[in-house]
Structure formats: structure tokens, C-alpha cells
Design a protein around this motif. Structure first.
Motif, PDB file in Angstrom:
ATOM      1  N   GLU A 182     -38.180 -21.420  28.114  1.00 57.71           N
ATOM      2  CA  GLU A 182     -39.128 -22.203  27.335  1.00 57.71           C
ATOM      3  C   GLU A 182     -40.529 -22.002  27.901  1.00 57.71           C
ATOM      4  N   LYS A 183     -41.522 -21.932  27.027  1.00 59.66           N
ATOM      5  CA  LYS A 183     -42.896 -21.767  27.486  1.00 59.66           C
ATOM      6  C   LYS A 183     -43.293 -22.948  28.338  1.00 59.66           C
ATOM      7  N   GLN A 234     -40.629 -17.686  26.153  1.00 60.93           N
ATOM      8  CA  GLN A 234     -41.311 -16.634  26.906  1.00 60.93           C
ATOM      9  C   GLN A 234     -40.259 -15.656  27.417  1.00 60.93           C
ATOM     10  N   GLN A 259     -41.015 -20.722  20.609  1.00 63.17           N
ATOM     11  CA  GLN A 259     -41.780 -21.101  21.796  1.00 63.17           C
ATOM     12  C   GLN A 259     -41.062 -20.681  23.084  1.00 63.17           C
ATOM     13  N   THR A 284     -47.585 -11.694  28.963  1.00 61.92           N
ATOM     14  CA  THR A 284     -47.604 -13.046  28.397  1.00 61.92           C
ATOM     15  C   THR A 284     -46.241 -13.468  27.862  1.00 61.92           C
TER      16      THR A 284
END
Length: 369
Positions: free
Chosen positions: A365-366, A348, A346, A311
């Protein structure tokens, strides 16, 4: 369709030789800090006193005790004794050059050889080739050694996919996902050559990582196996050193509830007895990350470990004296702990590369890929 924005690289930990670690000043950075040229970097290889950065445009830049730059670079591998550089040739061949670290990129290299790739690898989101990264050569039948002879062939039966060199050991992942190592065989005897790890036979591995004196591998299903020296908690097993130094983690560790809140739990066995201290784990042990997270990538420093989850979260543990764990302090940990910086921003995490005493991370960035 609009082009997706690229991610960026971050650094934290030891920078006593002026290594590029974002906005850090002095000898250490305790929290992830963006690298000034982070957007353009596709490959990072860190030694103790300097770091090699390769850009997407093929430029190599050195930062720290070694400095300099070069063009037409496909890959670079930094060790304290030497710098290996793979440069693009006029045709399918690549030129491998080996330099003494103190004279890197100046004058004539110590050694050079043309190498022919077996096949071109595809790039991952961080811009790194999936196979044939240094010190493994693109021909996948040889590798670069930090000591002469610099070019060393692998056994003919080994079709290598990844090779990692620790301070005094090697770890190899073959094309079938099987792991070969000099350690991890259940004894403390030295092995002159990597041999198949019987404890992991039949399990398909996706990634391996070698630290100073410990090893990690990640299976295709997201499991983590770890073994070797546990002096600073780098195996995420209870270690006497942290308890005797008064560190909190050996007896009282910070973990996360399912909702992400923090909870402290006293270390120990399920029956309430004190947890046994582990100095050396001689064979691979299965490690569970908090909240049942699956791992996809791992990297090891001299005495610390970093893992990226499916994730996009980053967990670190082990020796933290220079902030290389990224938790805004210099605490050492013998249990995995999530690096909250990337969650708060935020971001990843896509890739992690540990130097001996520092850590570099690539994140997007997510919602981006």
C-alpha cells in the motif's frame, strides 16, 4: 512503533497448467490478481509450465505441471528441465539439490552438494536476498546450469553479484556494477562465455535481466539499456510483426501526458517519416520510460519486458497474447505502458518476476515501505 503491514504478490498471464495466478480461471489472466498466499511469499521463480513459491517461513510450494512442497528452503529456481532448491543446513552451509522438473521433490534428487555462503545478504522489501540468488550460488563463484553438469564454476576473476540465464544466453553483473554477456557486443556471433560489454563499460549497473532472446540492465541512476531480439516489441522498438498483424502500437501508441491522461501518437521519426523496424538490436540501446521515470528493477519473460520505477509504478511491453502485460487484454506492445491496476488500487510496486509467458508482482500500500 506499530509493525508495518506486509505487501502482497499478484500474478497475470499464462496459467494453462494450473499455475497459481490469483483468481484466474482457464488458460490466462489479463489483469493483476492477488495470489492466495501472496502475503507470505518472499520469492517467486516461474518456468513455462510451473511456478515455485518460497515463503518467509522457508516453505517451498510448486504450482502447475509440477506439484509438491518442502521445508527448510532458502531459495528455489524453476526451469522447464529442472528445479534447483537451496535448503538450510544445520550450520552455515546450505544444501543444493537439483531435481528433474517432472519428478520435483519426489524420491532422490538428480544431484546434491553442500555450498558455503561467502557472506549473508540482507533482504530487500520483497524478502529477496540482494546477492547470491539462484541460479547464482551463495559462494558467488559458481552457478546452477539447467543442463548437466549442474554445478558450473565462474572464471576466477569474476566476482558475480547477479546472474541471469535466458533461453540461450547468459548475463552477469559483477561486484563493480559492470555487465558481462554472451550477447550485446554489436555482432550476431555467438560467444561461448560471458565477456565484458564494452558499450556499457564505465556505467555502473544495479540490475540485469535476461529474457528468452533479449537482455535488459538498469543503471544505478535509473537508466534502462536493452538489446537482443525484438520480434514482439520486447525491446520497446518498432517491430514489423505488430504492424503486419494489425496491432495498434506499431503505428498508433497509447502514452501518458504529464497529468496522467492518455494521448495517442502515430509512430514515426521526428521528420514525419515512418519509424524504421528493428528486428535485432545487436548492442545496448538507451530506453526512455514515459514521463522521464527512473527504473529500479527489471525482469524479462520469453518475449515481454517489465520494469519497476523509483516511484513504484510498473511498465510492461512486448508479447501480450496471454495477458502477461497486465493491461486487461491480449494486445502486444512495442512501447512501454503503465499497468494502471496498481495505480488505481493505490499500490506501490516493489518487485517484478517474469515467467516465460506470465508475470508476478510484489506491491505494498502507498505510504508503506
Amino acid at each position: 512503533m506499530a509493525e508495518e503491514r506486509p505487501g502482497a504478490w499478484f500474478g497475470f498471464g499464462f496459467c494453462g497448467f494450473g499455475q497459481e495466478l490469483g483468481s484466474g480461471r482457464g488458460r490466462q489472466v489479463h489483469s493483476p490478481s492477488p495470489l492466495r498466499a501472496g502475503v507470505d511469499i518472499c520469492r517467486v521463480s516461474a518456468s513455462w509450465s510451473y511456478t515455485a513459491f518460497v515463503t518467509r517461513g522457508g516453505r517451498l510450494e510448486l504450482s502447475g505441471s509440477a506439484s509438491g512442497a518442502a521445508g527448510r528452503c532458502k531459495d528455489a529456481w524453476a526451469s522447464e528441465g529442472l528445479l534447483a532448491v537451496l535448503r538450510a543446513g544445520p550450520g552455515p552451509e546450505a544444501l543444493l539439490q537439483v531435481w528433474a522438473a517432472e519428478s520435483a521433490l519426489r524420491g532422490e534428487p538428480l544431484w546434491a552438494q553442500n555450498v558455503v555462503p561467502e557472506a549473508e545478504g540482507e533482504d530487500d522489501p520483497a524478502g529477496e536476498a540482494q546477492a547470491g540468488r539462484l541460479p547464482l550460488l551463495p559462494c558467488a563463484r559458481a552457478y546452477v546450469s539447467p543442463r548437466a553438469p549442474f554445478y558450473r564454476p565462474l572464471a576466477p576473476e569474476l566476482r558475480a553479484r547477479q546472474l541471469e540465464l535466458g533461453a540461450e544466453h547468459a548475463l552477469l553483473l559483477d561486484a563493480a556494477g559492470q555487465v558481462h554477456g554472451q550477447l550485446g557486443h554489436g555482432t550476431l556471433e555467438a560467444e561461448l562465455e560471458p565477456r565484458l560489454l564494452e558499450a556499457l563499460q564505465g556505467l555502473v549497473m544495479a540490475e540485469v535481466a535476461a529474457g528468452g532472446w533479449h537482455s535488459v540492465c538498469v543503471s544505478e541512476t535509473g537508466d534502462i539499456y536493452i538489446w537482443g531480439w525484438n520480434e514482439s516489441g520486447q525491446l520497446a522498438l518498432p517491430t514489423r510483426n505488430l504492424a503486419e498483424d494489425g496491432e495498434t502500437v506499431a503505428r498508433e501508441a497509447t502514452e501518458l501526458n504529464e497529468d496522467g491522461s492518455q494521448v495517442k501518437r502515430t509512430g514515426g521519426a521526428e521528420d514525419g517519416a515512418p519509424a524504421p523496424f528493428i528486428a535485432v538490436q545487436p548492442f545496448p540501446a538507451l530506453l526512455d520510460l514515459p514521463m522521464g521515470s527512473d527504473a529500479v528493477k527489471a525482469s524479462c519473460g520469453s518475449r515481454h519486458t517489465a520494469v519497476v520505477t523509483r516511484t513504484g509504478e510498473l511498465y510492461t511491453w512486448g508479447w501480450g497474447k496471454y495477458g502477461q502485460l497486465g493491461h486487461e487484454d491480449t494486445t502486444s506492445l512495442d512501447r512501454p505502458r503503465r499497468v494502471e491496476y496498481f495505480v488505481d488500487k493505490q499500490l506501490q510496486v516493489k518487485a517484478v518476476t517474469c515467467g516465460p509467458w506470465n508475470t508476478y508482482v510484489y506491491a505494498v500500500e502507498k505510504g508503506k515501505s
